[in-house]
Write a protein that holds these residues in place. Structure first.
Motif, PDB file in Angstrom:
ATOM      1  N   HIS A 189      67.178 -98.539 -35.599  1.00 39.63           N
ATOM      2  CA  HIS A 189      68.152 -98.783 -36.628  1.00 39.63           C
ATOM      3  C   HIS A 189      67.988 -98.539 -37.871  1.00 39.63           C
ATOM      4  N   THR A 190      66.675 -98.285 -38.191  1.00 43.47           N
ATOM      5  CA  THR A 190      66.689 -97.658 -39.589  1.00 43.47           C
ATOM      6  C   THR A 190      67.227 -96.355 -39.653  1.00 43.47           C
ATOM      7  N   VAL A 191      67.152 -95.430 -38.535  1.00 41.98           N
ATOM      8  CA  VAL A 191      67.537 -94.206 -38.550  1.00 41.98           C
ATOM      9  C   VAL A 191      69.286 -94.356 -38.828  1.00 41.98           C
ATOM     10  N   GLU A 192      69.769 -95.187 -38.133  1.00 40.06           N
ATOM     11  CA  GLU A 192      71.110 -95.614 -38.166  1.00 40.06           C
ATOM     12  C   GLU A 192      71.641 -95.730 -39.617  1.00 40.06           C
ATOM     13  N   ALA A 193      70.786 -96.744 -40.170  1.00 40.90           N
ATOM     14  CA  ALA A 193      71.103 -97.160 -41.492  1.00 40.90           C
ATOM     15  C   ALA A 193      70.780 -95.996 -42.575  1.00 40.90           C
ATOM     16  N   TYR A 194      69.912 -95.322 -42.391  1.00 42.49           N
ATOM     17  CA  TYR A 194      69.713 -94.473 -43.570  1.00 42.49           C
ATOM     18  C   TYR A 194      70.652 -93.312 -43.247  1.00 42.49           C
ATOM     19  N   LEU A 195      71.368 -92.862 -42.038  1.00 41.89           N
ATOM     20  CA  LEU A 195      72.229 -91.702 -41.979  1.00 41.89           C
ATOM     21  C   LEU A 195      73.396 -92.312 -42.756  1.00 41.89           C
ATOM     22  N   ALA A 196      73.963 -93.586 -42.518  1.00 44.75           N
ATOM     23  CA  ALA A 196      74.889 -93.884 -43.189  1.00 44.75           C
ATOM     24  C   ALA A 196      74.559 -93.747 -44.729  1.00 44.75           C
ATOM     25  N   ALA A 197      73.499 -94.385 -45.233  1.00 42.15           N
ATOM     26  CA  ALA A 197      73.331 -94.427 -46.815  1.00 42.15           C
ATOM     27  C   ALA A 197      73.258 -93.118 -47.184  1.00 42.15           C
ATOM     28  N   ALA A 198      72.715 -92.066 -46.667  1.00 40.30           N
ATOM     29  CA  ALA A 198      72.721 -90.696 -46.954  1.00 40.30           C
ATOM     30  C   ALA A 198      74.232 -90.187 -47.352  1.00 40.30           C
ATOM     31  N   ASP A 199      75.051 -90.372 -46.560  1.00 40.84           N
ATOM     32  CA  ASP A 199      76.376 -89.996 -46.591  1.00 40.84           C
ATOM     33  C   ASP A 199      77.264 -90.778 -47.530  1.00 40.84           C
ATOM     34  N   VAL A 200      77.017 -92.045 -47.909  1.00 42.50           N
ATOM     35  CA  VAL A 200      77.553 -92.920 -48.635  1.00 42.50           C
ATOM     36  C   VAL A 200      77.047 -92.592 -50.174  1.00 42.50           C
ATOM     37  N   THR A 201      75.916 -92.604 -50.388  1.00 46.30           N
ATOM     38  CA  THR A 201      75.301 -92.316 -51.717  1.00 46.30           C
ATOM     39  C   THR A 201      75.119 -90.797 -52.065  1.00 46.30           C
ATOM     40  N   GLY A 202      75.020 -89.891 -51.100  1.00 47.14           N
ATOM     41  CA  GLY A 202      74.805 -88.696 -51.368  1.00 47.14           C
ATOM     42  C   GLY A 202      73.388 -88.232 -51.607  1.00 47.14           C
ATOM     43  N   GLU A 203      72.779 -88.996 -51.381  1.00 49.03           N
ATOM     44  CA  GLU A 203      71.190 -88.850 -51.494  1.00 49.03           C
ATOM     45  C   GLU A 203      70.530 -88.491 -50.144  1.00 49.03           C
ATOM     46  N   ASP A 204      70.015 -87.081 -50.394  1.00 49.97           N
ATOM     47  CA  ASP A 204      69.534 -86.781 -48.886  1.00 49.97           C
ATOM     48  C   ASP A 204      68.069 -87.122 -48.555  1.00 49.97           C
ATOM     49  N   VAL A 205      67.529 -87.838 -49.337  1.00 48.49           N
ATOM     50  CA  VAL A 205      66.208 -88.456 -49.182  1.00 48.49           C
ATOM     51  C   VAL A 205      66.309 -89.281 -47.716  1.00 48.49           C
ATOM     52  N   TRP A 206      67.413 -90.185 -47.512  1.00 51.64           N
ATOM     53  CA  TRP A 206      67.679 -90.975 -46.768  1.00 51.64           C
ATOM     54  C   TRP A 206      67.877 -90.251 -45.277  1.00 51.64           C
ATOM     55  N   LEU A 207      68.488 -89.103 -45.246  1.00 51.60           N
ATOM     56  CA  LEU A 207      68.708 -88.118 -44.139  1.00 51.60           C
ATOM     57  C   LEU A 207      67.279 -87.653 -43.602  1.00 51.60           C
ATOM     58  N   ASP A 208      66.583 -87.274 -44.894  1.00 51.57           N
ATOM     59  CA  ASP A 208      65.139 -86.753 -44.551  1.00 51.57           C
ATOM     60  C   ASP A 208      64.207 -87.528 -43.584  1.00 51.57           C
ATOM     61  N   ARG A 209      64.422 -88.839 -44.357  1.00 48.05           N
ATOM     62  CA  ARG A 209      63.611 -89.947 -43.768  1.00 48.05           C
ATOM     63  C   ARG A 209      64.124 -90.173 -42.240  1.00 48.05           C
ATOM     64  N   ALA A 210      65.348 -90.307 -42.064  1.00 50.42           N
ATOM     65  CA  ALA A 210      65.801 -90.553 -40.734  1.00 50.42           C
ATOM     66  C   ALA A 210      65.350 -89.562 -39.853  1.00 50.42           C
ATOM     67  N   VAL A 211      65.237 -88.185 -39.925  1.00 48.23           N
ATOM     68  CA  VAL A 211      64.982 -86.926 -39.220  1.00 48.23           C
ATOM     69  C   VAL A 211      63.233 -87.301 -39.137  1.00 48.23           C
ATOM     70  N   ARG A 212      62.597 -87.811 -40.198  1.00 48.35           N
ATOM     71  CA  ARG A 212      61.237 -87.733 -39.924  1.00 48.35           C
ATOM     72  C   ARG A 212      60.834 -88.976 -38.770  1.00 48.35           C
ATOM     73  N   ILE A 213      61.683 -90.097 -38.843  1.00 41.46           N
ATOM     74  CA  ILE A 213      61.392 -91.080 -37.936  1.00 41.46           C
ATOM     75  C   ILE A 213      61.830 -90.451 -36.526  1.00 41.46           C
ATOM     76  N   LEU A 214      62.947 -89.844 -36.469  1.00 46.76           N
ATOM     77  CA  LEU A 214      63.529 -89.176 -35.149  1.00 46.76           C
ATOM     78  C   LEU A 214      62.229 -88.105 -34.504  1.00 46.76           C
ATOM     79  N   ARG A 215      61.707 -87.290 -35.559  1.00 45.40           N
ATOM     80  CA  ARG A 215      60.804 -86.216 -35.080  1.00 45.40           C
ATOM     81  C   ARG A 215      59.431 -87.154 -34.378  1.00 45.40           C
ATOM     82  N   ARG A 216      59.082 -88.344 -35.054  1.00 46.22           N
ATOM     83  CA  ARG A 216      57.971 -88.909 -34.518  1.00 46.22           C
ATOM     84  C   ARG A 216      58.467 -89.806 -33.305  1.00 46.22           C
ATOM     85  N   VAL A 217      59.336 -90.193 -33.167  1.00 47.82           N
ATOM     86  CA  VAL A 217      59.569 -91.047 -32.080  1.00 47.82           C
ATOM     87  C   VAL A 217      59.955 -89.930 -30.636  1.00 47.82           C
TER      88      VAL A 217
END
Length: 414
Positions: free
Chosen positions: A176-204
């Motif tokens: 659910h953090t992935v879901e939240a970070y993807l939304a935050a990346a789109d709303v804020t325009g800050e790609d750090v949240w997308l990058d962190r979502a992808v890091r979680i996805l890669r790990r899991v």
């Protein structure tokens, strides 16, 4: 012929979206949004839980963007609750649950805090007063208290004062953090949240799921060692069940595709393992979970050989099958996903939807009503999103996509 992309089916989805939002209105209470019972009435024995309030705030924010009258004031009510009764003004973060006299569960949980980020992202996209300031605060708390840069994931929970963290690590909170970070990346325009979502996805997914033949271990030690027998004595736990949770395989599959499309939208490499993981997870979940005991529907959990453990059917699993199938069909164009999409909706209409907007949350192995794990009807979020995934592109996230006028714009094949 299958339904995906047809105007007639889109009209049906819109009708069900509105019915779900209408049903959810009864959850509003002074401290936020309460827990609805099987009849859709407030359950006075339950406190106001942070995750329920956030999911409802997210849903009503989507409703306001869909132009549904009466939903914007309810989204505002949720934002006020996250600014008031549920917010810990002394130590920061948000209480897990509150009653009329204050907190009844003062733990700070990554799972629920992920939904604070999602709710405030959606409310910000919907232009709700005070939402952007809350989103900034929620992201700060997530970054400072839950995100672990060295782990590429979030920890599970803290005590009220953020002094002692739980040793357990779990993938549900991270999902659910992935879901939240993807939304935050789109709303804020800050790609750090997308990058962190992808890091979680890669790990899991590129790690644990691939290593376990696309069956995702759910429970881990502090150093991320799997604990395969976790909750063996409580296999139907609502948040930490024993074994492999079939619905999470489907949900992770959909989120992988949202992240993949988020990368595409930014002109970045798509990382081929995201589509591979989504397809592997979907095939494993449908193969293990559907009609595993002879009756239609997805069992709740299986063991690491794919044998059913908890046979109850949860509504949210079918919703995630709908979303994952729609997403995979959009990306690949393969007919088999459209067929799964239609099969899942047929099941929902036959067994789960009592009347428009009122979904049975749990059925037993015979598809009769059950309440072993999920009594009542507290959750509109999964079903509402199931009505929207087929009508929206995979990126941006639900709320910013609606704000951009992208409803019923089919996702192009990649």
């Amino acid at each position: 012929m299958t339904w995906l992309g047809t105007a007639a089916h889109a009209r049906w989805l819109e009708t069900e979206s509105r019915a779900l939002l209408d049903f959810a209105r009864a959850a509003a209470v002074p401290q936020g949004f309460g827990y609805l019972d099987a009849e859709g009435r407030l359950d006075p024995s339950r406190p106001v839980e942070l995750w329920v309030t956030c999911r409802m705030t997210h849903c009503f924010s989507l409703g306001s963007l869909l132009g549904v009258p009466g939903t914007a004031p309810l989204a505002d009510h949720g934002v006020r609750a996250l600014s008031g009764a549920l917010r810990d003004a002394e130590h920061g973060g948000w209480f897990s649950a509150v009653g009329p006299d204050g907190p009844v569960n003062d733990a700070k949980e990554a799972y629920a805090h992920a939904f604070v980020v999602l709710a405030t992202s959606s409310a910000t996209a919907a232009g709700r007063p005070g939402a952007r300031e809350l989103l900034t605060e929620a992201l700060r708390v997530s970054e400072e208290r839950f995100w672990r840069e060295d782990e590429g994931a979030v920890l599970e929970s803290w005590d009220r004062g953020f002094t002692t963290a739980e040793e357990y690590r779990g993938v549900n909170a991270n999902m659910h953090t992935v879901e939240a970070y993807l939304a935050a990346a789109d709303v804020t325009g800050e790609d750090v949240w997308l990058d962190r979502a992808v890091r979680i996805l890669r790990r899991v997914l590129d790690g644990y799921a691939r290593d376990h033949d696309w069956r995702i271990p759910e429970h881990f030690t502090r150093t991320w060692e799997p604990v395969p027998d976790y909750n063996a004595d409580d296999p139907a736990h609502p948040f930490r069940p024993f074994g492999v949770t079939v619905g999470h395989g489907l949900e992770w599959a959909r989120l992988a595709l949202h992240a993949r499309e988020g990368l595409v939208a930014r002109g970045r490499e798509t990382e081929g393992w995201l589509l591979e993981a989504a397809q592997g997870l979907f095939d494993r979940a449908t193969g293990d979970g559907w009609a595993a005991d002879g009756a239609d529907g997805f069992v709740y959990t299986v063991d690491f050989t794919g044998q059913p453990v908890v046979h109850e059917r949860m509504h949210w699993v079918v919703c995630e099958a709908i979303g994952a199938a729609a997403a995979l069909e959009a990306v690949t164009g393969e007919e088999r996903y459209a067929q799964w999409y239609q099969r899942a909706w047929d099941y929902a209409a036959t067994h789960l939807i009592e009347r428009p907007g009122a979904w049975r949350h749990e059925l037993d192995e015979h598809n009769a009503p059950s309440a072993r794990t999920w009594p009542g009807k507290p959750d509109t979020y999964h079903a509402l999103q199931a009505t929207l995934v087929p009508r929206l592109p995979l990126a941006p996230a639900f709320a910013p996509a609606l704000a951009a006028g992208l409803l019923d714009v089919r996702h192009p094949l990649r």
